[in-house]
Design a protein around this motif. Structure first.
Motif, PDB file in Angstrom:
ATOM      1  N   ALA A 126       0.809  -1.223   0.000  1.00  0.00           N
ATOM      2  CA  ALA A 126       0.000   0.000   0.000  1.00  0.00           C
ATOM      3  C   ALA A 126       0.839   1.268   0.000  1.00  0.00           C
ATOM      4  O   ALA A 126       0.381   2.335  -0.434  1.00  0.00           O
ATOM      5  N   ASP A 127       2.075   1.190   0.491  1.00  0.00           N
ATOM      6  CA  ASP A 127       2.929   2.393   0.595  1.00  0.00           C
ATOM      7  C   ASP A 127       3.701   2.689  -0.685  1.00  0.00           C
ATOM      8  O   ASP A 127       4.397   3.695  -0.773  1.00  0.00           O
ATOM      9  N   TYR A 128       3.597   1.813  -1.671  1.00  0.00           N
ATOM     10  CA  TYR A 128       4.331   2.036  -2.914  1.00  0.00           C
ATOM     11  C   TYR A 128       3.734   3.222  -3.654  1.00  0.00           C
ATOM     12  O   TYR A 128       2.513   3.334  -3.795  1.00  0.00           O
ATOM     13  N   GLU A 129       4.596   4.137  -4.133  1.00  0.00           N
ATOM     14  CA  GLU A 129       4.122   5.416  -4.657  1.00  0.00           C
ATOM     15  C   GLU A 129       3.588   5.336  -6.075  1.00  0.00           C
ATOM     16  O   GLU A 129       2.947   6.263  -6.537  1.00  0.00           O
ATOM     17  N   GLY A 130       3.834   4.293  -6.790  1.00  0.00           N
ATOM     18  CA  GLY A 130       3.316   4.204  -8.159  1.00  0.00           C
ATOM     19  C   GLY A 130       4.310   3.533  -9.076  1.00  0.00           C
ATOM     20  O   GLY A 130       5.470   3.313  -8.719  1.00  0.00           O
ATOM     21  N   PHE A 131       3.854   3.217 -10.282  1.00  0.00           N
ATOM     22  CA  PHE A 131       4.670   2.472 -11.227  1.00  0.00           C
ATOM     23  C   PHE A 131       5.173   3.403 -12.333  1.00  0.00           C
ATOM     24  O   PHE A 131       4.403   4.152 -12.928  1.00  0.00           O
ATOM     25  N   SER A 132       6.459   3.295 -12.607  1.00  0.00           N
ATOM     26  CA  SER A 132       7.066   4.088 -13.671  1.00  0.00           C
ATOM     27  C   SER A 132       6.942   3.345 -14.993  1.00  0.00           C
ATOM     28  O   SER A 132       6.500   2.191 -15.053  1.00  0.00           O
ATOM     29  N   ASP A 133       7.351   4.020 -16.070  1.00  0.00           N
ATOM     30  CA  ASP A 133       7.357   3.356 -17.374  1.00  0.00           C
ATOM     31  C   ASP A 133       8.294   2.158 -17.380  1.00  0.00           C
ATOM     32  O   ASP A 133       8.010   1.127 -18.009  1.00  0.00           O
ATOM     33  N   ASP A 134       9.428   2.287 -16.677  1.00  0.00           N
ATOM     34  CA  ASP A 134      10.350   1.156 -16.585  1.00  0.00           C
ATOM     35  C   ASP A 134       9.704  -0.018 -15.863  1.00  0.00           C
ATOM     36  O   ASP A 134       9.867  -1.181 -16.264  1.00  0.00           O
ATOM     37  N   ASP A 135       8.979   0.288 -14.765  1.00  0.00           N
ATOM     38  CA  ASP A 135       8.287  -0.783 -14.042  1.00  0.00           C
ATOM     39  C   ASP A 135       7.377  -1.558 -14.980  1.00  0.00           C
ATOM     40  O   ASP A 135       7.383  -2.793 -15.014  1.00  0.00           O
ATOM     41  N   ARG A 136       6.594  -0.819 -15.746  1.00  0.00           N
ATOM     42  CA  ARG A 136       5.640  -1.470 -16.645  1.00  0.00           C
ATOM     43  C   ARG A 136       6.369  -2.279 -17.718  1.00  0.00           C
ATOM     44  O   ARG A 136       5.950  -3.380 -18.080  1.00  0.00           O
ATOM     45  N   GLN A 137       7.456  -1.723 -18.231  1.00  0.00           N
ATOM     46  CA  GLN A 137       8.203  -2.438 -19.273  1.00  0.00           C
ATOM     47  C   GLN A 137       8.776  -3.742 -18.750  1.00  0.00           C
ATOM     48  O   GLN A 137       8.661  -4.793 -19.392  1.00  0.00           O
ATOM     49  N   PHE A 138       9.381  -3.714 -17.558  1.00  0.00           N
ATOM     50  CA  PHE A 138       9.983  -4.912 -17.000  1.00  0.00           C
ATOM     51  C   PHE A 138       8.931  -5.965 -16.681  1.00  0.00           C
ATOM     52  O   PHE A 138       9.129  -7.157 -16.930  1.00  0.00           O
ATOM     53  N   VAL A 139       7.806  -5.530 -16.119  1.00  0.00           N
ATOM     54  CA  VAL A 139       6.747  -6.483 -15.783  1.00  0.00           C
ATOM     55  C   VAL A 139       6.156  -7.082 -17.054  1.00  0.00           C
ATOM     56  O   VAL A 139       5.823  -8.271 -17.106  1.00  0.00           O
ATOM     57  N   GLU A 140       6.035  -6.268 -18.104  1.00  0.00           N
ATOM     58  CA  GLU A 140       5.514  -6.787 -19.369  1.00  0.00           C
ATOM     59  C   GLU A 140       6.448  -7.855 -19.940  1.00  0.00           C
ATOM     60  O   GLU A 140       5.987  -8.880 -20.461  1.00  0.00           O
ATOM     61  N   LEU A 141       7.756  -7.633 -19.840  1.00  0.00           N
ATOM     62  CA  LEU A 141       8.722  -8.639 -20.285  1.00  0.00           C
ATOM     63  C   LEU A 141       8.581  -9.924 -19.476  1.00  0.00           C
ATOM     64  O   LEU A 141       8.579 -11.030 -20.024  1.00  0.00           O
ATOM     65  N   LEU A 142       8.446  -9.767 -18.160  1.00  0.00           N
ATOM     66  CA  LEU A 142       8.315 -10.931 -17.294  1.00  0.00           C
ATOM     67  C   LEU A 142       7.030 -11.696 -17.606  1.00  0.00           C
ATOM     68  O   LEU A 142       7.037 -12.934 -17.684  1.00  0.00           O
ATOM     69  N   ALA A 143       5.930 -10.979 -17.797  1.00  0.00           N
ATOM     70  CA  ALA A 143       4.658 -11.630 -18.098  1.00  0.00           C
ATOM     71  C   ALA A 143       4.723 -12.366 -19.435  1.00  0.00           C
ATOM     72  O   ALA A 143       4.204 -13.477 -19.574  1.00  0.00           O
TER      73      ALA A 143
END
Length: 412
Positions: free
Chosen positions: A142-159
């Motif tokens: 809950a304390d995480y401030e948000g997802f950056s473009d890099d976050d989304r890119q890395f998670v998309e690669l992992l998925a």
């Protein structure tokens, strides 16, 4: 300096995600794949509230398959079960089910805990569909401030790599269950699927990730390198589609063949090889333009490209020299591709066409020459290696049936 540090961190993360794809190859079940994916989300991307759910077709709901350690602990502290299998999501309007059903990811919004039995506030999440197999959820609390473009890119690669791995273990399970009914062509399907999902598609994801990061950071002097990456990305996509088509056709009793222009395909393959290798000299026989058509299909060009690429890749000469010529003999057309490399030992001349042979420098699954053997067999032809008589090197020989003889019959 901060920008350089960020770029290096991105590079390290991409490389570590690539290493995860190799771990996927050791997984034998869908649950093991999910555990590897969730561990990567936790340890590499630092999302300790991550989890994966798999679809149960018999029960028609999603069931938890793997939780990150942080999520298990949070569930236990909140009085809930820390066993992934106890968490289920039934068909309905929930965020998780909608992501699974529509195949569209949900990026950054908190999961609606009123409609899903989650005893803790996991905050904003990235939810990615895993094809027909399930959903991957990424969160850091809950304390995480948000997802950056890099976050989304890395998670998309992992998925994406997780989905590929799930497809692979599913195919392998199906093949094991029907082992007594498998034929040689079923085995070929297994191999082509394995290469497609691992070497090609996973490599494509990493290539795209690097290209995306480079596009906005390089100057004009280096832009041509990014363009090369883009060009080869397109080639890989084309090859992926070709291999998918081969996968569909290998199991058929008869291949769909037609009359194809031999000389044109050879010329196109030579041109493509020259464009990819500035330090390669390729000499082409003057009679290629007049070659009769042969019985094959659109994959014949890939056969020639693989043989030319093999001649370049395994050549240790200071200057790579390749000679291409052809001979028409009765009912066949024979194309010869000679190089000035180290040659091939007699005992290896047939082994190089086997699927188990791997590239020593990369460790990747061998594909090129096995692909050549399978496709030439489908065309009703033959392929082999010879020693050069005039100098050191090897000669790849492809013998194909003439289309005009096949259509009219001998002597007509």
């Amino acid at each position: 300096m901060r920008d350089i540090s960020v770029q290096k961190q991105r590079q390290r993360t991409l490389e570590r995600l690539h290493e995860t794809t190799r771990r996927f190859l050791g997984a034998e079940t869908a649950t093991e794949v999910c555990e590897i994916a969730v561990t990567a989300a936790d340890e590499l991307l630092e999302y300790s509230y991550s989890g994966a759910m798999l679809y149960d077709p018999e029960a028609d709901f999603l069931r938890g398959a793997a939780f990150a350690d942080g999520l298990e602990t949070a569930f236990a502290d909140a009085g809930g079960s820390d066993e992934p299998g106890d968490l289920t999501v039934e068909p309905g309007e929930t965020d998780i089910w909608q992501v699974f059903e529509t195949g569209e990811p949900m990026r950054g919004e908190p999961i609606d805990t009123d409609t899903v039995d989650i005893p803790v506030d996991i905050g904003g999440s990235l939810l990615y569909p895993l094809g027909e197999w399930g959903v991957l959820g990424i969160s850091a609390g809950a304390d995480y401030e948000g997802f950056s473009d890099d976050d989304r890119q890395f998670v998309e690669l992992l998925a994406s790599t997780t989905e590929n791995a799930l497809e692979r273990v599913t195919k392998e399970r199906e093949l094991r269950e029907s082992r007594e009914l498998l034929s040689t062509r079923n085995d070929q399907i297994e191999f082509f699927n394995s290469v497609l999902r691992h070497d090609l598609l996973n490599g494509m994801q990493i290539l795209r990730g690097h290209a995306d990061m480079l596009a906005d950071t390089v100057d004009e002097e280096l832009r041509s390198h990014v363009e090369v990456i883009d060009d080869h990305s397109a080639d890989i996509v084309d090859l992926t589609q070709n291999v998918r088509a081969v996968t569909n056709s290998v199991g058929e009793e008869s291949a769909t063949l037609e009359a194809v222009d031999t000389g044109t395909l050879v010329a196109e393959s030579v041109s493509k090889t020259r464009g990819s290798h500035d330090d390669v000299t390729i000499t082409v026989g003057t009679d290629l333009d007049s070659l009769p058509r042969v019985r094959a299909n659109e994959f014949l060009a890939a056969v020639f490209e693989n043989l030319l690429g093999n001649a370049v890749e395994h050549n240790d000469s200071d200057r790579v020299e390749i000679e291409v010529d052809a001979v028409v003999d009765g009912e066949t057309v024979t194309i010869r591709i000679a190089d000035n490399g180290p040659g091939i030992d007699d005992e290896a001349k047939q082994e190089v066409f086997e699927r188990s042979i791997t590239a020593e420098d990369s460790g990747s699954i061998g594909f090129g020459l096995y692909f050549v053997r399978v496709m030439v067999d489908r065309f009703g032809g033959d392929v082999w290696f010879e020693d050069r008589e005039d100098r050191q090197g090897a000669v790849a020989v492809v013998e194909l049936p003439r289309a005009d003889v096949e259509e009219t019959g001998p002597g007509e």
